[in-house]
Design a protein around this motif. Structure first.
Motif, PDB file in Angstrom:
ATOM      1  N   GLU A  17      26.673  30.105 -36.444  1.00 35.35           N
ATOM      2  CA  GLU A  17      27.451  30.461 -35.252  1.00 35.35           C
ATOM      3  C   GLU A  17      26.835  31.638 -34.499  1.00 35.35           C
ATOM      4  O   GLU A  17      26.918  31.713 -33.270  1.00 35.35           O
ATOM      5  CB  GLU A  17      28.892  30.784 -35.663  1.00 35.35           C
ATOM      6  CG  GLU A  17      29.838  30.951 -34.484  1.00 35.35           C
ATOM      7  CD  GLU A  17      31.261  31.200 -34.946  1.00 35.35           C
ATOM      8  OE1 GLU A  17      32.168  31.028 -34.122  1.00 35.35           O
ATOM      9  OE2 GLU A  17      31.453  31.563 -36.114  1.00 35.35           O
ATOM     10  N   GLN A  76      24.140  26.212 -27.226  1.00 37.63           N
ATOM     11  CA  GLN A  76      25.241  26.003 -26.274  1.00 37.63           C
ATOM     12  C   GLN A  76      25.971  24.695 -26.573  1.00 37.63           C
ATOM     13  O   GLN A  76      27.208  24.643 -26.589  1.00 37.63           O
ATOM     14  CB  GLN A  76      24.687  25.992 -24.847  1.00 37.63           C
ATOM     15  CG  GLN A  76      24.152  27.343 -24.376  1.00 37.63           C
ATOM     16  CD  GLN A  76      23.508  27.260 -23.002  1.00 37.63           C
ATOM     17  OE1 GLN A  76      23.392  26.172 -22.434  1.00 37.63           O
ATOM     18  NE2 GLN A  76      23.090  28.407 -22.488  1.00 37.63           N
ATOM     19  N   ASN A  77      25.223  23.637 -26.806  1.00 36.32           N
ATOM     20  CA  ASN A  77      25.862  22.350 -27.094  1.00 36.32           C
ATOM     21  C   ASN A  77      26.596  22.374 -28.437  1.00 36.32           C
ATOM     22  O   ASN A  77      27.665  21.758 -28.589  1.00 36.32           O
ATOM     23  CB  ASN A  77      24.821  21.240 -27.113  1.00 36.32           C
ATOM     24  CG  ASN A  77      24.263  20.941 -25.741  1.00 36.32           C
ATOM     25  OD1 ASN A  77      24.952  21.153 -24.724  1.00 36.32           O
ATOM     26  ND2 ASN A  77      23.024  20.465 -25.671  1.00 36.32           N
ATOM     27  N   VAL A 130      28.088  24.990 -29.880  1.00 38.26           N
ATOM     28  CA  VAL A 130      29.344  25.738 -29.765  1.00 38.26           C
ATOM     29  C   VAL A 130      30.399  24.937 -29.016  1.00 38.26           C
ATOM     30  O   VAL A 130      31.593  24.940 -29.357  1.00 38.26           O
ATOM     31  CB  VAL A 130      29.089  27.110 -29.092  1.00 38.26           C
ATOM     32  CG1 VAL A 130      30.399  27.832 -28.812  1.00 38.26           C
ATOM     33  CG2 VAL A 130      28.175  27.968 -29.970  1.00 38.26           C
ATOM     34  N   SER A 131      29.948  24.231 -27.951  1.00 37.66           N
ATOM     35  CA  SER A 131      30.910  23.489 -27.120  1.00 37.66           C
ATOM     36  C   SER A 131      31.223  22.087 -27.641  1.00 37.66           C
ATOM     37  O   SER A 131      32.089  21.405 -27.082  1.00 37.66           O
ATOM     38  CB  SER A 131      30.370  23.393 -25.695  1.00 37.66           C
ATOM     39  OG  SER A 131      29.131  22.689 -25.685  1.00 37.66           O
ATOM     40  N   GLN A 132      30.541  21.623 -28.673  1.00 39.82           N
ATOM     41  CA  GLN A 132      30.742  20.257 -29.167  1.00 39.82           C
ATOM     42  C   GLN A 132      32.127  20.106 -29.786  1.00 39.82           C
ATOM     43  O   GLN A 132      32.536  20.913 -30.611  1.00 39.82           O
ATOM     44  CB  GLN A 132      29.652  19.913 -30.188  1.00 39.82           C
ATOM     45  CG  GLN A 132      29.763  18.510 -30.760  1.00 39.82           C
ATOM     46  CD  GLN A 132      28.570  18.139 -31.616  1.00 39.82           C
ATOM     47  OE1 GLN A 132      27.428  18.183 -31.142  1.00 39.82           O
ATOM     48  NE2 GLN A 132      28.817  17.820 -32.869  1.00 39.82           N
ATOM     49  N   GLN A 133      32.818  19.043 -29.388  1.00 43.36           N
ATOM     50  CA  GLN A 133      34.168  18.793 -29.896  1.00 43.36           C
ATOM     51  C   GLN A 133      34.179  17.804 -31.051  1.00 43.36           C
ATOM     52  O   GLN A 133      35.023  17.871 -31.935  1.00 43.36           O
ATOM     53  CB  GLN A 133      35.059  18.258 -28.758  1.00 43.36           C
ATOM     54  CG  GLN A 133      35.171  19.195 -27.564  1.00 43.36           C
ATOM     55  CD  GLN A 133      35.847  20.507 -27.940  1.00 43.36           C
ATOM     56  OE1 GLN A 133      36.782  20.521 -28.752  1.00 43.36           O
ATOM     57  NE2 GLN A 133      35.375  21.617 -27.364  1.00 43.36           N
ATOM     58  N   LYS A 187      28.410  18.801 -36.904  1.00 44.25           N
ATOM     59  CA  LYS A 187      29.247  19.984 -37.094  1.00 44.25           C
ATOM     60  C   LYS A 187      29.855  19.969 -38.501  1.00 44.25           C
ATOM     61  O   LYS A 187      30.508  19.007 -38.893  1.00 44.25           O
ATOM     62  CB  LYS A 187      30.351  20.016 -36.036  1.00 44.25           C
ATOM     63  CG  LYS A 187      31.142  21.302 -35.985  1.00 44.25           C
ATOM     64  CD  LYS A 187      32.112  21.265 -34.803  1.00 44.25           C
ATOM     65  CE  LYS A 187      32.893  22.555 -34.690  1.00 44.25           C
ATOM     66  NZ  LYS A 187      33.850  22.521 -33.541  1.00 44.25           N
TER      67      LYS A 187
END
Length: 451
Positions: free
Chosen positions: A82, A105-106, A108-111, A132
């Motif tokens: 992280e 960036q991708n 951290v923002s990945q759902q 993840k």
């Protein structure tokens, strides 16, 4: 296309099918290979190994030989924490900072738990997957990536090898298709030559094609046709000989009598008697010619659609009996006729009944019986003639229906032949047998002709 031989057509068909399969495989192969790489990258990866001091070892090439035989192809993976730390730390040195930054960036923002991305900067294109995970309550991102240039080189190499080996298989399949086509059409070529010989009336050589498929059934049908033609030719030759013999006698009598009268000689004693013989032989000759012409007409009618009219058989039989039975007044004619109508040609039915009646009148001694009705099941018309004349020898009963086979008092041997042809036109059957001290003829016609 219609003029191309069947062998070439079959070979082209098989070749086009194999070529179509080849093209389809070539078109979908790149997609399948790329999809394979994507699935491979999305599979779970083994965590990076650590040394004795607990430090992560840098990623190295996969164990064993290079992937699919290409040393330039490798799916690389590493872990991103992280706070931006990579495991191993050398990952930041192996890839550009912009790529690492985009991955962070991708990540951290990945759902979702796993997702595919593509990085494009200038001439560098990288496809990567972020998975993840959770470790000690903190997020952990596992990254697997492959350079587009490596992937393209590998796909081209794989596709080239595939095209070479598939091309060889395609050429082999074409030769195999040609062999199969020639194997399948060889019997057809043999049958073609045989049919040409039959067309030239050279039909005494049998056709032997030992196959159980459609071609074999066709060959057997041709062989059956050949045998029928042989029998028909033999019957025709025999019939011509019989016709010549039957015509020769009255012609010789007429000519000899005419020559004798011309020389002033009267073979029958006087002019009137000699002319009467000539007239009788001329009438006999005329009747023979008419019967031969009628046989030809029946052959023609058997191949044409007949005009169907409602014919009352009982009345037709009564009219014929009233006209012919007086020729032998000593014969007692007994009629048992039920009202029966049939759809057919009245003239043809008249000829059939007249010939049967004339035959029975010729051999009857004192009694003739005629009956007409329906069978017990109401499915057939049954017409029967019986006379009390002498019995027929059993060995010639069936021969009497053949042309020019005469009984002891027969004239030309065509009457029963004509009757049988007419009965067959109506899909019926006729039986001739000895019974009740005499001879009977029974005609049965199927019910579909009954109104």
């Amino acid at each position: 296309m219609k003029k191309i031989s069947l062998t070439v057509k079959m070979w082209l068909a098989l070749s086009l099918v194999s070529l179509l399969v080849y093209v389809i495989v070539i078109l979908i192969m790149p997609f399948l290979v790329r999809n394979f790489f994507t699935v491979t990258m999305m599979e779970p990866h083994v965590p990076p190994k650590k040394n004795a001091r607990g430090e992560a070892l840098p990623p190295g090439p996969p164990p064993g030989p290079p992937v699919l035989g290409s040393r330039d192809f490798r799916i690389r993976d590493f872990i991103v924490l992280e706070d931006g730390t990579t495991i191993p730390e050398q990952a930041k040195q192996m890839f550009s900072s912009s790529l690492i930054q985009e991955i962070m960036q991708n990540a951290v923002s990945q759902q979702t738990s796993i997702q595919l991305y593509e990085y494009n900067r200038g001439q560098e294109t990288v496809r990567y997957v972020i998975r993840k995970e959770q470790a000690y309550g903190r997020p952990l991102y596992q990254v697997a990536l492959i350079r587009k240039s490596e992937e393209d080189r590998f796909i081209k190499s794989l596709l080239l090898n595939f095209m070479v080996f598939t091309g060889i298989a395609l050429i082999i399949s074409w030769f195999a298709s040609l062999f199969i086509a020639r194997y399948l059409t060889q019997p057809l070529i043999q049958m073609e030559r045989h049919v040409k010989r039959i067309a030239n009336r050279n039909w005494h050589e049998p056709l032997d094609v030992k196959r159980g498929d459609e071609i074999g059934r066709l060959a057997r049908s041709i062989e059956i046709m050949r045998r029928q033609l042989v029998r028909q030719d033999e019957m025709q030759q025999s019939m011509l000989q019989n016709i010549s013999h039957e015509l020769k006698t009255p012609v010789m009598v007429i000519r000899s009598y005419a020559q004798a009268i011309q020389d002033g000689v009267y073979p029958k004693g006087d002019l009137a008697g000699s002319i009467q013989v000539i007239d009788e032989e001329g009438a006999r000759l005329e009747k023979l010619v008419k019967q031969l012409l009628y046989l030809t007409r029946l052959d023609y009618l058997a191949t044409r659609e007949q005009v169907q009219k409602k014919v009352k058989l009982d009345r037709l039989i009564e009219n014929i009996v009233q006209r012919l039975c007086p020729q032998r007044p000593e014969i007692s004619c007994q009629l048992d006729l039920q009202p029966v109508s049939i759809s057919g040609d009245e003239e043809v039915l008249r000829v059939m009944i007249e010939n049967l009646l004339e035959n029975h009148l010729r051999y009857a001694v004192s009694r003739l019986e005629i009956s007409l009705g329906l069978s017990d099941e109401k499915t057939e018309i049954v017409l029967s003639f019986w006379n009390d004349g002498s019995r027929i020898e059993p060995h010639i009963l069936d021969q009497l229906f053949q042309p020019f086979h005469k009984g002891r008092e027969g004239k030309f041997g065509l009457g029963l032949t004509i009757v049988q042809r007419i009965v067959k036109m109506y899909r019926g059957e006729i039986n001739l047998k000895n019974e009740r001290g005499g001879v009977s003829s029974t005609v049965k016609i199927p019910s579909r002709g009954i109104d």
